[in-house]
Structure formats: structure tokens, C-alpha cells
Design a protein around this motif. Structure first.
Motif, short mmCIF file in Angstrom:
data_model
loop_
_atom_site.label_atom_id
_atom_site.label_comp_id
_atom_site.label_asym_id
_atom_site.label_seq_id
_atom_site.Cartn_x
_atom_site.Cartn_y
_atom_site.Cartn_z
N LEU A 75 0.86 -1.18 0.00
CA LEU A 75 0.00 0.00 0.00
C LEU A 75 0.90 1.23 0.00
O LEU A 75 1.67 1.45 0.93
CB LEU A 75 -0.90 0.00 1.24
N GLN A 76 0.80 2.01 -1.07
CA GLN A 76 1.61 3.21 -1.20
C GLN A 76 0.73 4.44 -1.00
O GLN A 76 -0.43 4.46 -1.41
CB GLN A 76 2.30 3.26 -2.55
N ILE A 77 1.30 5.46 -0.40
CA ILE A 77 0.57 6.69 -0.13
C ILE A 77 1.36 7.86 -0.71
O ILE A 77 2.58 7.98 -0.49
CB ILE A 77 0.35 6.88 1.39
N TRP A 78 0.65 8.73 -1.41
CA TRP A 78 1.27 9.87 -2.09
C TRP A 78 0.74 11.18 -1.54
O TRP A 78 -0.45 11.33 -1.31
CB TRP A 78 0.99 9.83 -3.59
N ALA A 79 1.64 12.13 -1.35
CA ALA A 79 1.27 13.51 -1.06
C ALA A 79 1.67 14.33 -2.27
O ALA A 79 2.83 14.69 -2.45
CB ALA A 79 1.99 14.02 0.19
N GLY A 80 0.71 14.55 -3.18
CA GLY A 80 1.04 15.16 -4.46
C GLY A 80 1.92 14.22 -5.26
O GLY A 80 1.56 13.05 -5.48
N ASN A 81 3.09 14.68 -5.66
CA ASN A 81 4.02 13.83 -6.42
C ASN A 81 5.04 13.15 -5.54
O ASN A 81 5.94 12.47 -6.04
CB ASN A 81 4.75 14.69 -7.47
N ALA A 82 4.93 13.32 -4.23
CA ALA A 82 5.90 12.74 -3.30
C ALA A 82 5.36 11.45 -2.69
O ALA A 82 4.28 11.44 -2.10
CB ALA A 82 6.24 13.74 -2.19
N LEU A 83 6.12 10.39 -2.83
CA LEU A 83 5.77 9.11 -2.22
C LEU A 83 6.18 9.12 -0.76
O LEU A 83 7.34 9.41 -0.44
CB LEU A 83 6.47 7.97 -2.96
N LEU A 84 5.25 8.82 0.13
CA LEU A 84 5.58 8.77 1.55
C LEU A 84 6.47 7.57 1.82
O LEU A 84 6.25 6.48 1.31
CB LEU A 84 4.31 8.68 2.40
N LEU A 85 7.46 7.78 2.66
CA LEU A 85 8.41 6.74 3.02
C LEU A 85 8.27 6.41 4.50
O LEU A 85 8.06 7.29 5.32
CB LEU A 85 9.85 7.18 2.73
N GLU A 86 8.41 5.12 4.83
CA GLU A 86 8.35 4.73 6.22
C GLU A 86 9.67 5.06 6.90
O GLU A 86 10.66 5.39 6.25
CB GLU A 86 8.00 3.26 6.36
N SER A 87 9.70 4.95 8.22
CA SER A 87 10.86 5.37 9.00
C SER A 87 12.15 4.70 8.53
O SER A 87 13.18 5.35 8.37
CB SER A 87 10.64 5.08 10.48
N GLY A 88 12.09 3.38 8.32
CA GLY A 88 13.28 2.66 7.89
C GLY A 88 13.80 3.15 6.54
O GLY A 88 15.01 3.27 6.33
N GLU A 89 12.86 3.45 5.63
CA GLU A 89 13.25 3.94 4.32
C GLU A 89 13.85 5.35 4.42
O GLU A 89 14.82 5.67 3.72
CB GLU A 89 12.04 3.96 3.39
N LEU A 90 13.29 6.19 5.30
CA LEU A 90 13.83 7.53 5.50
C LEU A 90 15.24 7.46 6.08
O LEU A 90 16.12 8.21 5.67
CB LEU A 90 12.92 8.33 6.42
N VAL A 91 15.45 6.55 7.03
CA VAL A 91 16.77 6.38 7.61
C VAL A 91 17.76 5.94 6.55
O VAL A 91 18.89 6.45 6.48
CB VAL A 91 16.73 5.36 8.77
#
Length: 271
Positions: free
Chosen positions: A198-214
């Protein structure tokens, strides 16, 4: 979450009706809120559904909490929290969002006490009878006035979305996906299922989970460090070149001085 139970069954705790609530004084209200259990019983819970259910729920919770924390907006995001609507049997959805409220930890959500009901709900379905999520909850959440309801069906890896067409209407309209994405007007986000996620988008930006952000931050730090190291190497090379140039210049000046002295000596001999 939760087994299918008819509304007429009174085996599980219920919050007071709104009329009963309004007739209470502050102290009595506090006692009622305290007395409502902050956990559901085994009889109310569905059978364990394994990693597919857990990971989808935890990942989506992480995405939403991360997004709203960066937005610096007061939003409460919860999972499997006992919910008490006035006079209704409690339930505990897989994920829920309430806008414009404090995001502190809670053991339960009592609508009359909080002053607000849920704004958004997601149920994750893995196996077994779909009627609870796809029929019973569609009717129930609409009747309770929850503006949006999503079902993430992991068995089929697809998403379903429902929305109340306007305030006061107690029947959902099914959302239509646009290029595979469902727009949540409540969250201001778009949702889609891609490659069993399940992917979530804010406009053209794909939201990343904490591990992905790290991991992204680690990659950026490594890139910055690489550039720093390259610049340091370039400066070191430039320093060596300048030193070599200075030595060559000194050697040339020394040789010129020697030749000049030799030339003067020869001129003096001719004289």
C-alpha cells in the motif's frame, strides 16, 4: 479487527447514549470514561492473520504518523484502539485517523468525551469471510458518520474506498480510482496498491516509512562524505602541484642565477 456481531447483542461494553451523557455531571462523566475497558476481549477479536495483516497495518501507521508529524498538524493516528460511540457496541478498527486533535497516547476513544468521532478508517483483510469488512462495516461506519472508510484486501492485493457524499448522509458512495489511485479528501493524500504494498502519495511525493527515510538519510550522508573526501583529495593534489611548481620555479631561478654568474665570469675574462 473484530468478529462480526449483530447490533442487538449486548455482550460487550457500550458507551452511554448522548442523552445520558449530557445528563451527567463532570465527575460522573469521568467515572464512566474510566470504567470503559481499554482493551477488547478474545471473543471480540478476529483470529490472528499473520504477517500480511500486521506488516500492512504497522507500515501504514508509520507512514501516516510520519507524514502528519512533518506537517505539524494536530492529528491522532491509532491502531486497534477500542472506540466507543454513544450507545453503540465498541469496535477496534485496524487503523484510524482523527483530525485536529491532540496526538497523545490513548487507551480508548470515547466519542462523547473526546468531542469528536473518527474521520478515517482502514481495515486490512487477509482471509476468511469478507462480509465484516465489505458489508457490515460499510453499513456501520456510514451510519456512525465516519467520512471515509478504506479496505486493503491483501488476499486480492487491491484497495476499496468509501466516502460519505455530504454531511448528514448515512450511506457511503464507493470511490472510483483514477489511474490506480484513490484520493482521500479527509487525509489530503492518494492511496494505491503496487507490488503488494500500500503506497501513499502527497502530491508527487511518495511517503516513506521510517526505515526507508533512515536509509535515504544514510545514503545522502555517504554521498556528502564522498564529496568531502573527493574535495579533500583535490585540495591535496592542488597543494602538491603548487609545491612542485614552487620547487621548479626555485630550481629555474637558481639555474638562471648560475648561468648569469657564469656569463659575467666569461665576460670578465674576455676583458
Amino acid at each position: 479487527m473484530g468478529r462480526h456481531t449483530h447490533e442487538g447483542e449486548d455482550a460487550f461494553p457500550r458507551a452511554p447514549t448522548q442523552e445520558e451523557w449530557e445528563a451527567m455531571g463532570p465527575e460522573e462523566r469521568e467515572r464512566v470514561v474510566e470504567s470503559l475497558p481499554g482493551e477488547v476481549t478474545w471473543d471480540e477479536m478476529a483470529m490472528p492473520e499473520g504477517d500480511k495483516h500486521l506488516r500492512a497495518k504497522v507500515r501504514t501507521l508509520d507512514l501516516l504518523e510520519g507524514y502528519f508529524s512533518h506537517q505539524r498538524r494536530k492529528v491522532y493516528v491509532g491502531a486497534e484502539l477500542p472506540i466507543y460511540y454513544p450507545g453503540e457496541r465498541r469496535f477496534a478498527p485496524d487503523l484510524l485517523v482523527v483530525l485536529d486533535v491532540e496526538a497523545h497516547e490513548r487507551e480508548k476513544w470515547v466519542v462523547s468525551h473526546e468531542g469528536k468521532g473518527l474521520d478515517w478508517v482502514l481495515e486490512v483483510h487477509v482471509g476468511g469471510d469478507r462480509k465484516k469488512d465489505a458489508e457490515y462495516n460499510v453499513e456501520r461506519y456510514a451510519r456512525l458518520g465516519i467520512p471515509e472508510y478504506f479496505i486493503y484486501d491483501r488476499a486480492r492485493e487491491r484497495l476499496e474506498g468509501y466516502r460519505l457524499p455530504e454531511s448528514g448522509v448515512k450511506r457511503y458512495e464507493r470511490m472510483e480510482a483514477k489511474q490506480g489511485r484513490y484520493t482521500s479528501e479527509v487525509l489530503g493524500l492518494e492511496l494505491e496498491v503496487v507490488n503488494a504494498r500500500l503506497q501513499i502519495w502527497a502530491g508527487n511525493a511518495l511517503l516513506l516509512e521510517s526505515g526507508e527515510l533512515v536509509e535515504r538519510m544514510r545514503e545522502k550522508l555517504e554521498e556528502v562524505q564522498r564529496r568531502v573526501d573527493e574535495e579533500a583529495q583535490l585540495r591535496e593534489q592542488e597543494t602538491r602541484l603548487r609545491e612542485q611548481e614552487a620547487r621548479r620555479r626555485e630550481e629555474a631561478e637558481r639555474r638562471i642565477a648560475e648561468l648569469t654568474a657564469e656569463l659575467e665570469r666569461l665576460q670578465h675574462r674576455e676583458e
